[in-house]
Design a protein around this motif. Structure first.
Motif, PDB file in Angstrom:
ATOM      1  N   ARG A 263     -68.603  33.971-111.408  1.00 61.20           N
ATOM      2  CA  ARG A 263     -68.521  32.639-112.010  1.00 61.20           C
ATOM      3  C   ARG A 263     -67.070  32.194-111.987  1.00 61.20           C
ATOM      4  N   ASN A 281     -70.857  24.329-112.950  1.00 63.59           N
ATOM      5  CA  ASN A 281     -70.152  25.609-112.943  1.00 63.59           C
ATOM      6  C   ASN A 281     -70.404  26.351-111.633  1.00 63.59           C
ATOM      7  N   ASN A 345     -67.940  21.483-108.846  1.00 66.50           N
ATOM      8  CA  ASN A 345     -68.228  21.176-110.246  1.00 66.50           C
ATOM      9  C   ASN A 345     -69.043  19.905-110.427  1.00 66.50           C
TER      10      ASN A 345
END
Length: 469
Positions: A263, A281, A345
């Motif tokens: 991540r 994300n 994003n």
């Protein structure tokens, strides 16, 4: 994914959701239950078709919502909301077949002389009075309590199609969802994509609330009555066994595990809200599901495919059959594995979202183990691998790709991948692709308008989706 919710389905294909289709006014068709998978359940909250159109009219300045199906043509829909009380309201959905209207006007223009006594406006008025151009649906929603909803709907078609009626009750428990539904006739769709009308269908579904990881289970009772027919043609040959009259009770238990492989820790743009908070994300993740399903059926629907030498698609799990009393019990295990990767994003104006999802489903563990055993025997005996055994271990694959184009607009394609082994030839083909253009409704956090097209069915719809990835 074939006209389903166009979501990044993480639970595999085992809890088959209702499929979107413009063939009916409520825009839904139910998947046909399998042996014993898929369950053919209606699961999860979904904004009804009248509510979707009402939202688009109110907040997206859309006076008419179009849809297309090769069998019906190009249609325009509009909704009128009728508030009755604080917890009771109705919706009136009207549909106009624009393609049929234009065709009839052109046809009459060729046969009517230019100096005809009837004016052009009178001709248009005559065509507009053709009741076959119209369809009407009335839906009544009762909010009995904050956790209980009761819905009644009826659809009528001017071209003499069967009227459709539905009664739906939903209750939310702290950790479960209960759905009781009765439809007459009920619209179902099989794997090849054929639509079937069942004169009367009733189901009861109790499902645990979905979670990212952990255990979940489903219990579903399904009853059909009457002789199923193909939609529009009225033919009753080749009816899927699970649509025949009878009662079936299915339960399934599964365990799911999510693993986050990576991540991004990079900071997002300040003071810039993502177009979709659920797609903001960058990450790489994987998940796996393993479970078991059991089905007890009674009546004509208890007839299930038998395993035979010439039937590679036959059921191979545990089964008990009692033909003399028209009953059967089937059980099998299943598994699924998925992989998801996202870059971007979804904040910048261009190319700030690329998302890929792949899923491998093993709907019959016994079939997979049988094929694996045969391949192991062929290997140890130095024999050429059996093609049927290789086919048995091949999973059902689904691929999805989403790419931002500009601003809130993104393009998406969902498709299955089918592998057919014949005479040492590996035939890999795209199975039932769906193409979609998505518009993220940024102000709502996670919502989108989706315009999708299915080449397989030659169908196109514009829908709303909330809190779906």
């Amino acid at each position: 994914m074939e006209m389903k919710k166009l979501r990044w389905a993480m639970d595999g294909s085992f809890w088959d959701l209702d499929m979107s289709t413009p063939r009916t006014l409520d825009g839904l068709a139910r998947p046909i239950p399998g042996d014993p998978l898929p369950l053919g359940l209606t699961r999860g909250a979904r904004l009804s078709r009248p509510k979707q159109i009402d939202f688009m009219q109110r907040f997206m300045t859309t006076p008419f919502v179009p849809s297309y199906a090769a069998a019906n043509g190009f249609n325009l829909q509009r909704v009128l909301t009728i508030p009755i009380s604080d917890n009771w309201f109705g919706t009136l959905l009207g549909q106009f077949n624009l393609q049929r209207f234009v065709s009839s006007v052109k046809k009459s223009g060729k046969t009517t002389p230019p100096d005809s006594a009837s004016s052009w406006m009178q001709s248009i008025g005559t065509h507009l009075r053709d009741k076959s151009l119209y369809a009407l649906s009335f839906c009544s929603d009762f909010l009995l309590t904050p956790d209980d909803t009761l819905v009644f709907s009826v659809e009528a078609y001017g071209d003499d199609k069967k009227a459709r009626k539905k009664a739906l009750f939903q209750h939310k428990f702290p950790h479960h969802n209960l759905t009781v539904e009765a439809v007459w006739p009920g619209l179902f769709v099989d794997k090849p994509g054929n639509y079937w009308d069942v004169p009367f269908s009733m189901s009861l579904d109790l499902a645990s609330v979905a979670s990212d990881s952990g255990a979940s289970y489903h219990i579903c009772a399904h009853h059909n009555s009457g002789s199923p027919e193909r939609l529009d043609s009225g033919q009753s040959d080749g009816v899927p066994a699970s649509l025949l009259p009878g009662l079936s009770v299915t339960s399934a238990f599964s365990f799911k595990k999510n693993i986050e492989l990576w991540r991004s820790n990079a900071q997002k743009l300040r003071m810039v809200q993502p177009y979709d908070i659920f797609l903001s994300n960058p990450h790489v993740s994987a998940s796996g599901i393993i479970g078991a399903a059991m089905t007890a059926s009674f009546g004509d629907s208890s007839v299930r495919s038998q395993i035979a030498d010439d039937d590679p698609e036959g059921f191979r799990g545990f089964s008990i059959r009692a033909p003399e009393v028209k009953s059967a019990f089937l059980a099998d295990i299943f598994a699924s594995a998925s992989f998801t990767a996202q870059h971007g994003n979804f904040q910048r104006l261009f190319l700030d979202l690329t998302r890929f999802h792949a899923r491998l489903d093993f709907p019959s563990g016994s079939k997979f183990l049988s094929g694996a055993t045969h391949l192991a025997q062929d290997f140890f005996n130095s024999q050429q691998p059996n093609l049927e055994a290789i086919q048995d271990i091949c999973p059902n694959a689904t691929l999805s790709l989403q790419q931002q184009i500009a601003g809130p607009f993104s393009f998406r394609v969902d498709s299955g991948v089918a592998v057919e082994l014949k005479d040492q030839d590996w035939n890999i083909r795209v199975d039932k692709p769906v193409f979609a253009l998505e518009y993220a409704l940024q102000v709502l956090g996670s919502a989108k308008a989706v315009a999708w097209y299915s080449p397989k069915h030659q169908e196109c719809m514009i829908e709303l989706r909330f809190y779906e990835t």
